[in-house]
Design a protein around this motif. Structure first.
Motif, short mmCIF file in Angstrom:
data_model
loop_
_atom_site.label_atom_id
_atom_site.label_comp_id
_atom_site.label_asym_id
_atom_site.label_seq_id
_atom_site.Cartn_x
_atom_site.Cartn_y
_atom_site.Cartn_z
N MET A 1 0.78 -1.33 -0.02
CA MET A 1 0.00 0.10 -0.09
C MET A 1 0.97 1.17 -0.05
O MET A 1 0.60 2.23 -0.62
N MET A 2 2.00 1.22 0.79
CA MET A 2 3.08 2.38 0.73
C MET A 2 3.63 2.80 -0.54
O MET A 2 3.48 4.08 -0.95
N LYS A 3 3.80 1.35 -1.20
CA LYS A 3 4.57 1.80 -2.64
C LYS A 3 3.43 2.39 -3.54
O LYS A 3 3.83 3.40 -4.22
N TYR A 4 2.34 2.07 -3.36
CA TYR A 4 1.18 2.39 -4.43
C TYR A 4 1.05 3.67 -4.04
O TYR A 4 1.18 4.62 -5.06
N LYS A 6 3.20 6.06 -2.74
CA LYS A 6 4.29 6.92 -3.20
C LYS A 6 4.49 6.80 -4.73
O LYS A 6 4.69 8.00 -5.16
N PHE A 7 4.02 5.98 -5.58
CA PHE A 7 3.91 5.75 -6.93
C PHE A 7 3.01 6.83 -7.25
O PHE A 7 3.10 7.70 -8.22
N GLN A 8 1.91 6.88 -7.07
CA GLN A 8 0.43 7.73 -7.01
C GLN A 8 1.11 9.24 -6.99
O GLN A 8 0.86 9.96 -8.14
N GLU A 9 1.77 9.60 -5.91
CA GLU A 9 2.26 10.95 -5.90
C GLU A 9 3.25 11.24 -7.05
O GLU A 9 3.16 12.40 -7.57
N LEU A 10 4.02 10.28 -7.49
CA LEU A 10 5.24 10.55 -8.42
C LEU A 10 4.46 10.85 -9.80
O LEU A 10 4.74 11.40 -10.55
N ARG A 63 12.14 -3.39 -6.12
CA ARG A 63 13.14 -3.37 -4.59
C ARG A 63 12.98 -1.74 -4.33
O ARG A 63 13.06 -1.53 -3.07
N ALA A 64 13.56 -0.85 -5.33
CA ALA A 64 13.52 0.60 -4.80
C ALA A 64 13.34 1.47 -6.18
O ALA A 64 13.35 1.43 -7.18
N VAL A 65 12.87 2.76 -5.71
CA VAL A 65 12.32 3.66 -6.51
C VAL A 65 13.44 5.00 -5.89
O VAL A 65 13.34 5.13 -4.80
N ARG A 66 14.17 5.70 -6.99
CA ARG A 66 14.76 6.73 -6.68
C ARG A 66 14.40 7.95 -7.59
O ARG A 66 13.84 7.52 -8.71
#
Length: 184
Positions: A1-4, A6-10, A63-66
Motif C-alpha cells: 500500500m505504501m508503494k502504491y 508513493k507511486f501515485q504521488e510521483l 525493490r527501490a525507487v529513486r
C-alpha cells in the motif's frame, strides 16, 4: 500500500524515477510513471534521453525507487529539449490484474515483450523473455507466440505464469519496427 501511494504521488507530480527490480540482474530502468494500481506500475521508459516505449511492472517486483537530483536533471533536459509534451500514453491499459491487461493487449493486437523467470526461485535462474503476440489466456497464465531475431515465428507459444512475470514492454522501437517485417 505504501508503494502504491508513493507511486501515485510521483505520477501526479510527473516526476522522473529510477526503478530497481527486486531480483538479480538488478537492471534499473529510468522513466516517467504514468499510472499505478495496487498491483502494477506503468512507466514511459527513457533510454539515452529518448522516450523508449512503455513498461509495466508488478509492484511486488520493485525493490527501490529513486527520484532525486539525477532524475531532476533528466526532467530539466526533457523540458529544455521540448520533449515534455510527448510524455504520456494515448490510452491507459487496465492495470487491475493480468487477465484484464492481456485481454486488452490481444484486443488491440499489440505485440508485447514479457520478461519472466523460468523457475519459482527468482534470481537463481536466468530470466527469459518472449516477444510476440498473445495467443491464449487462462486464469493463471498467458501464451505468447514468440518471434526470433531472424523474424521467424516459433512453432508453439511460450506459456508464462502470471506469478513469474518480471516486466512487460510494449510500443518500443524494437517491437514497432520489427513488426513491419514479420510474416503475417
Amino acid at each position: 500500500m505504501m508503494k502504491y501511494l508513493k507511486f501515485q504521488e510521483l505520477v501526479d507530480l510527473k516526476r522522473a524515477v529510477t526503478i530497481t527490480p527486486k531480483y538479480p540482474p538488478y537492471d534499473t530502468s529510468l522513466g516517467f510513471p504514468l499510472a499505478v494500481s495496487e498491483e502494477m506500475l506503468l512507466m514511459h521508459e527513457i533510454v539515452e534521453f529518448h522516450l523508449a516505449g512503455y513498461s509495466i511492472m508488478p509492484i511486488y517486483e520493485i525493490r527501490a525507487v529513486r527520484s532525486k537530483k539525477a532524475e531532476r536533471m533528466v526532467e530539466k533536459i526533457f523540458e529544455g529539449e521540448g520533449l515534455v509534451s510527448r510524455i504520456g500514453i494515448p490510452e491507459l491499459p487496465p492495470l487491475n490484474d493480468w487477465p484484464d491487461l492481456f485481454h486488452y493487449f490481444r484486443r488491440e493486437r499489440k505485440l508485447i515483450q514479457v520478461e519472466f523467470f523460468e523457475t519459482a526461485e527468482p534470481g537463481f535462474s536466468d530470466e527469459a523473455f518472449a516477444v510476440g503476440k498473445i495467443t491464449g489466456l487462462s486464469a493463471r497464465s498467458v501464451a505468447v507466440l514468440n518471434f526470433d531475431a531472424a523474424g521467424q515465428w516459433d512453432s508453439e507459444a511460450t506459456v508464462i505464469a502470471y506469478d513469474n512475470i518480471k516486466r512487460i514492454r510494449f510500443d518500443n522501437e524494437y517491437i514497432n519496427i520489427f513488426s513491419k517485417y514479420l510474416p503475417k
